[in-house]
Design an enzyme around this catalytic site. Sequence first.
Site, short mmCIF file in Angstrom:
data_model
loop_
_atom_site.label_atom_id
_atom_site.label_comp_id
_atom_site.label_asym_id
_atom_site.label_seq_id
_atom_site.Cartn_x
_atom_site.Cartn_y
_atom_site.Cartn_z
N TYR A 90 0.86 -1.19 0.00
CA TYR A 90 0.00 0.00 0.00
C TYR A 90 0.89 1.23 0.00
CZ TYR A 90 -3.18 3.61 1.66
OH TYR A 90 -3.91 4.77 1.77
N GLU A 107 -3.55 7.59 -4.06
CA GLU A 107 -3.53 6.30 -3.36
C GLU A 107 -3.28 5.16 -4.34
OE1 GLU A 107 -6.14 4.61 0.18
OE2 GLU A 107 -7.20 4.38 -1.72
#
Length: 396
Positions: free
Chosen positions: A109, A197
Amino acid sequence: MNIHEYQSKQVLREYGVKVPNGLPAFTVDAAVDNAEKLGSPVIVVKAQIHAGGRGKAGGVKIAKTTDEVRRYARELLGKTLVTHQTGPEGKVVNRLLIEEGSKIKKEFYLSFVIDRLSASIVMMGSEEGGVEIEKVAEEHPEKIIKEYIDPVVGLMPFQATRMAYAINIPAPAVRKASKLMQNLYAAFIGKDCSQVEINPLVVTEDDDVIALDAKLNFDDSALYRHPDIAELRDDSEEDPKELEASAHGLNYVNLGGDVACMVNGAGLAMATVDMLKHCGGEPANFLDVGGDSAPEKIATAFNIMLEGGQAKGIFVNIFGGINRCDNIANGIIEAAKLISKDGKSLPVPVVVRLEGTKVDEGREILKNTPIGNVFAAPNMEEGAKQIVELVAKAKA
Ligand code: ADP
Ligand code: MG
């Protein structure tokens, strides 16, 4: 403003961020054509909606043949996808991304957001990519690594490398990962993003580093500097009431409840929403009409609030400064005449609280109005109580 994944990936390509080859498709035929153009043995068919969690909800399909691509494209186009981010009503899939399949070794991530506390951009990374990051943040906050970025010098290479090691990027991929982080940061700054993101960021079997998913949010106030980004807005993804309001210069946010509010000034609007909650009501919206009491503008605001039957009552809370309360009261009465079907009464109760210049005259005008269902409140709290009671009664 949000854009779709395939658009985000296009922006990232401009900044040298590696993303899988892929092409958008609006029809089943185009999906199949694109799959043939890509010529990859594994093709991923991805629903394009402004929400994550598509994988778990069946919005990301792996196809090994053209027939499978056709089947998945048929299945997804026009479907309402419900993910943990869409809310129960879901979102209709109108576009697909047809993308080559990556050989994933491990998912990570990575994101950049603006951190108010440190007044800087923070880069966040985690070894636990691919899954719901909110859950990781809650249950294992130590697994989220942060690097605060000095706005003057930007993301330093050592910070990127430190992040890569901290989230256990395999050694042969560290340099590529660190370069990718710097390119992402350049994209964030270059396009005035409010969030970038990448979930997942993947290391492939041959130690390549790829942004497999991409979510870019942009600062609305900076969009005038980026006409290329503004053009990517997908109106079908926006709340129709919010679109209509913004076309009329009104700041409107749907909050889902049944007590509509019309207020001037963002601070007072927030205080009003709080007061309604305090009095047991559920605000339907946040609406800042600004300093304008033109009856047409107020009527437009009333209409937007009443559309669809969501609002069962309206609380008008206006502070008259330069704009005098008597003008505002007249504006409200004229607007009420414009939208009342019979010219006699409003379809839902409207409680009005005025304060400020010429307030007595304003209240007098409201008191003497020939239009029914309009009530003048002595102060903000009483007004909030009154509208909450009236709405409760209307629902009973
Ligand atoms: P969402 O976040 O909405 O669930 P993602 O784009 O992250 O959608 O996709 C979900 C999962 O699907 C990823 O974590 C990854 O495992 C897989 N996936 C997505 N795109 C590809 C691709 N091009 N190749 C291989 N697997 C993929
Ligand atoms: Mg994702």
